[in-house]
Design an enzyme around this catalytic site. Sequence first.
Site, PDB file in Angstrom:
ATOM      1  N   TYR A   1      -1.456  -3.504  -6.810  1.00  0.00           N
ATOM      2  CA  TYR A   1      -1.171  -4.344  -5.648  1.00  0.00           C
ATOM      3  C   TYR A   1      -2.224  -4.241  -4.546  1.00  0.00           C
ATOM      4  CZ  TYR A   1       1.894  -7.244  -2.844  1.00  0.00           C
ATOM      5  OH  TYR A   1       2.435  -8.301  -2.154  1.00  0.00           O
TER       6      TYR A   1
ATOM      7  N   ASN B   1      -2.693 -14.805  11.816  1.00  0.00           N
ATOM      8  CA  ASN B   1      -2.200 -15.851  12.706  1.00  0.00           C
ATOM      9  C   ASN B   1      -3.144 -16.104  13.868  1.00  0.00           C
ATOM     10  OD1 ASN B   1       0.697 -17.003  12.236  1.00  0.00           O
ATOM     11  ND2 ASN B   1       0.684 -14.925  11.411  1.00  0.00           N
TER      12      ASN B   1
ATOM     13  N   ARG C   1       0.834  -1.191   0.000  1.00  0.00           N
ATOM     14  CA  ARG C   1       0.000   0.000   0.000  1.00  0.00           C
ATOM     15  C   ARG C   1       0.874   1.247   0.000  1.00  0.00           C
ATOM     16  NH1 ARG C   1      -1.832   0.837   4.316  1.00  0.00           N
ATOM     17  NH2 ARG C   1      -1.127  -0.963   5.497  1.00  0.00           N
TER      18      ARG C   1
ATOM     19  N   LYS D   1      -9.589  -2.362   1.636  1.00  0.00           N
ATOM     20  CA  LYS D   1      -9.332  -1.203   2.495  1.00  0.00           C
ATOM     21  C   LYS D   1     -10.142   0.018   2.053  1.00  0.00           C
ATOM     22  CE  LYS D   1      -6.315  -3.775   4.500  1.00  0.00           C
ATOM     23  NZ  LYS D   1      -6.336  -4.199   5.887  1.00  0.00           N
TER      24      LYS D   1
ATOM     25  N   CYS E   1       0.827  -7.590  11.792  1.00  0.00           N
ATOM     26  CA  CYS E   1       1.097  -7.748  13.228  1.00  0.00           C
ATOM     27  C   CYS E   1       0.357  -8.922  13.840  1.00  0.00           C
ATOM     28  CB  CYS E   1       0.764  -6.456  13.967  1.00  0.00           C
ATOM     29  SG  CYS E   1       1.956  -5.149  13.634  1.00  0.00           S
TER      30      CYS E   1
ATOM     31  N   SER F   1      -1.230  -3.636  10.377  1.00  0.00           N
ATOM     32  CA  SER F   1      -0.882  -4.489   9.244  1.00  0.00           C
ATOM     33  C   SER F   1       0.362  -5.323   9.559  1.00  0.00           C
ATOM     34  CB  SER F   1      -0.627  -3.634   8.005  1.00  0.00           C
ATOM     35  OG  SER F   1      -1.788  -2.892   7.720  1.00  0.00           O
TER      36      SER F   1
ATOM     37  N   ARG G   1       2.394 -12.000  -0.558  1.00  0.00           N
ATOM     38  CA  ARG G   1       1.090 -12.404  -0.003  1.00  0.00           C
ATOM     39  C   ARG G   1       0.483 -13.569  -0.776  1.00  0.00           C
ATOM     40  NH1 ARG G   1      -1.544  -8.704   4.010  1.00  0.00           N
ATOM     41  NH2 ARG G   1       0.064  -7.185   4.461  1.00  0.00           N
TER      42      ARG G   1
ATOM     43  N   HIS H   1     -10.504  -2.646  11.394  1.00  0.00           N
ATOM     44  CA  HIS H   1      -9.380  -3.465  10.916  1.00  0.00           C
ATOM     45  C   HIS H   1      -9.132  -4.570  11.944  1.00  0.00           C
ATOM     46  CE1 HIS H   1      -4.912  -3.494   9.404  1.00  0.00           C
ATOM     47  NE2 HIS H   1      -5.644  -4.352   8.726  1.00  0.00           N
TER      48      HIS H   1
HETATM   49  P1  GTP Z   1      -2.410  -7.596   7.395  1.00  0.00           P
HETATM   50  O1  GTP Z   1      -2.912  -8.632   6.460  1.00  0.00           O
HETATM   51  O2  GTP Z   1      -1.274  -6.782   6.830  1.00  0.00           O
HETATM   52  O3  GTP Z   1      -3.463  -6.698   7.953  1.00  0.00           O
HETATM   53  O4  GTP Z   1      -1.654  -8.346   8.607  1.00  0.00           O
HETATM   54  P2  GTP Z   1      -1.998  -9.396   9.737  1.00  0.00           P
HETATM   55  O5  GTP Z   1      -2.205  -8.633  11.011  1.00  0.00           O
HETATM   56  O6  GTP Z   1      -3.041 -10.351   9.333  1.00  0.00           O
HETATM   57  O7  GTP Z   1      -0.598 -10.127   9.899  1.00  0.00           O
HETATM   58  P3  GTP Z   1      -0.189 -11.672   9.965  1.00  0.00           P
HETATM   59  O8  GTP Z   1      -1.085 -12.467  10.861  1.00  0.00           O
HETATM   60  O9  GTP Z   1      -0.072 -12.164   8.592  1.00  0.00           O
HETATM   61  O10 GTP Z   1       1.242 -11.596  10.677  1.00  0.00           O
HETATM   62  C1  GTP Z   1       2.354 -11.084  10.070  1.00  0.00           C
HETATM   63  C2  GTP Z   1       3.647 -11.453  10.757  1.00  0.00           C
HETATM   64  O11 GTP Z   1       3.560 -11.478  12.193  1.00  0.00           O
HETATM   65  C3  GTP Z   1       4.128 -12.818  10.337  1.00  0.00           C
HETATM   66  O12 GTP Z   1       5.477 -12.705   9.944  1.00  0.00           O
HETATM   67  C4  GTP Z   1       4.010 -13.659  11.590  1.00  0.00           C
HETATM   68  O13 GTP Z   1       4.966 -14.686  11.640  1.00  0.00           O
HETATM   69  C5  GTP Z   1       4.176 -12.651  12.716  1.00  0.00           C
HETATM   70  N1  GTP Z   1       3.436 -13.064  13.924  1.00  0.00           N
HETATM   71  C6  GTP Z   1       2.117 -13.359  14.009  1.00  0.00           C
HETATM   72  N2  GTP Z   1       1.771 -13.753  15.256  1.00  0.00           N
HETATM   73  C7  GTP Z   1       2.916 -13.697  16.000  1.00  0.00           C
HETATM   74  C8  GTP Z   1       3.218 -13.970  17.375  1.00  0.00           C
HETATM   75  O14 GTP Z   1       2.373 -14.357  18.183  1.00  0.00           O
HETATM   76  N3  GTP Z   1       4.514 -13.792  17.772  1.00  0.00           N
HETATM   77  C9  GTP Z   1       5.483 -13.364  16.913  1.00  0.00           C
HETATM   78  N4  GTP Z   1       6.721 -13.192  17.385  1.00  0.00           N
HETATM   79  N5  GTP Z   1       5.239 -13.097  15.590  1.00  0.00           N
HETATM   80  C10 GTP Z   1       3.973 -13.260  15.152  1.00  0.00           C
HETATM   81  C1  SPV Z   2      -2.865  -4.466   5.242  1.00  0.00           C
HETATM   82  O1  SPV Z   2      -1.885  -3.850   4.812  1.00  0.00           O
HETATM   83  O2  SPV Z   2      -3.399  -4.203   6.347  1.00  0.00           O
HETATM   84  C2  SPV Z   2      -3.447  -5.583   4.459  1.00  0.00           C
HETATM   85  C3  SPV Z   2      -2.922  -5.831   3.125  1.00  0.00           C
HETATM   86  O3  SPV Z   2      -4.346  -6.251   4.949  1.00  0.00           O
HETATM   87  S1  SPV Z   2      -3.578  -4.767   1.906  1.00  0.00           S
HETATM   88  O4  SPV Z   2      -4.829  -5.373   1.427  1.00  0.00           O
HETATM   89  O5  SPV Z   2      -2.621  -4.667   0.828  1.00  0.00           O
HETATM   90  O6  SPV Z   2      -3.879  -3.477   2.459  1.00  0.00           O
HETATM   91 MN    MN Z   3      -4.987  -5.530   6.964  1.00  0.00          MN
END
Ligand code: GTP
Ligand code: SPV
Ligand code: MN
Length: 616
Positions: free
Chosen positions: A225, A282, A82, A234, A278, A276, A393, A254
Amino acid sequence: MALEVTTIASTAPANAPEELVTWVAGVAELTKPDAIHWCDGSEAERDRLNAQMVASGTFVQLNPEKRPNSYLARSEPSDVARVESRTFICSADPDDAGPTNNWADPVEMKKTLAWLFAGCMRGRTMYVIPFSMGPLGGEISKLGIEITDSPYVVVNMRMMTRIGKPALDAIAAGGTWVPAVHSVGYPLVDPDGNARADVPWPCSDEKYITHFPETHEIWSYGSGYGGNALLGKKCYALRIASVLAREEGWLAEHMLILRITGPDGREYHLTAAFPSACGKTNLAMLRPTIPGWKVETVGDDIAWMRPGADGRLYAINPEAGFFGVAPGTSEETNPTCLHALNHDVIFTNVALTDDGDIWWEGLTDVPPDHLIDWQGLDWTPGCGRPAAHPNSRFTVHASQAESISPDWEDPAGVPIDVILFGGRRARNIPLISESYDWEHGVFVGATVSSEQTAAAEGTVGSLRRDPFAMLPFCGYNMADYWAHWLKVGLVLGDKAPKIFQVNWFRKDADGKWLWPGFGDNSRPIEWALRRVNGEVEAVDAISGRIPAPGDLNVEGLDISEQQLSALFELDPDAWDREAALTEEYFAQFGDKVPEALHQQLWYLRERIAKAQDAAE
Ligand code: GTP
Ligand code: SPV
Ligand code: MN
């Protein structure tokens, strides 16, 4: 040869309303595509587009034996995330965008867009995508039309939303819809008017992701992208929807949504706002490490929540798929997610193995001896470059997750018991802390800061405020948004979910994670649920209420007493500095900051002073 406007109506499905056809014709007249295709959302349509993109070089088909029906796209290195600096909120009054958004005058922006979009689809097909955010016909669901010149966007939208005939039928039946126009900004005609060849990832150096909150319109130019181009995500489900939510008395957030069931069979629902990359995906697919607990996924990125007839807060996932971060996803960290990626996936900017499969950092401990990296270059271990882009992604339909809740498409949503706010904080923020009340919870959400990730341009690792994980996604003034949250709290009264702050990312002096994270995140959540049930007392602390010693379930976990206390350490002097920064932070919003938040800052400072006295 550009299409005649008069012939455009003949391209439309018979039930397309006149208002819609007129709008499509207007966009076609401006952008001058060679052809118009109204998407029906069928598998045949998807297969045709996939084959076309394999032929054009946009897609690499992965080895069908290892990864059936799956494709890899590599973007331009300039178009990998983004672009917050090129994202605009075009409200008549700059104050309605507020200091945390880029504001542009709507009249001026419309002129700029008219110039940018003029002829921008020459030589291309213009796709018209009717879509529904949320289950079709659901009371909380909403309709839209995305026009795009990118077939990549069409096949991604097909997984991320509900596209095609049913959505068009709902519009034909009189449903209101949000218009969203997208172009990659790469006409197949050069500035001198000569035809030019297409490239695998067309985009433009000039990017504009624009939102018109007063007229509920979206125009996006120059990027192919993710959040820049999949306009249901978004742009609509957060920026425009947050504006609609404020008008209509609900919340567009979010947040992931999950159901967690305890050993006694009792079900709870939780939403969590993390910035994002974070940990939302997971956590949404968590496998609890404490026996007897089970998690089901409802959503991994966006929640639309509104008070229900019984006075509780109900959440739906407006999306239909996951557009998740690939690096770090593994059999150890998130097996549920990994298994969802076995077939029918679009990967973007991951690495390609010699046998036609995918790889990214963290997938396996030992990388393959040779890869083609995300830029299409030969890669060997130790060459000094990441094989997959940090913001690479996958796009996959939500139904492919084995953890998907049987109720994930319930149009009424699920009743929320707990809301979590989190971020990446190496210091200061404890593993879990319960807000004293809703107003304190809103203060906690409003003051979240987090270390920057690769999900947007910027310096990875630098600390920035990301209130409610909505910094890049709030379609109006952030301080007005806080006021809206306070108002919703009054409506919910004693039926409001309990609010907690969590931090999985605290580090020790050597920079190592203090908390194992992932499946063990079920432990602080279990404590939160025991608090919901009034089963345990908590200890009043600076940040909120924290678990009394021994109450956090760490059975079977290899964690020292010292580590555990470090996870909850609250240094009054460090918090004093944070409070001063919060005062500065609030100042930029002037008198829009709700009085209740100033009051909360005062209460926080009282707690800090008390702790400082106690320490002396
Ligand atoms: P967006 O799609 O960008 O909104 O992100 P998201 O919040 O869904 O992020 P996602 O769950 O994909 O996590 C991204 C990163 O955080 C990955 O590299 C994970 O390995 C790391 N991560 C997730 N949960 C944990 C955790 O409990 N501990 C640690 N140390 N890292 C974590
Ligand atoms: C984020 O950045 O919070 C995402 C990925 O979930 S995107 O759809 O590219 O904004
Ligand atoms: Mn997101």
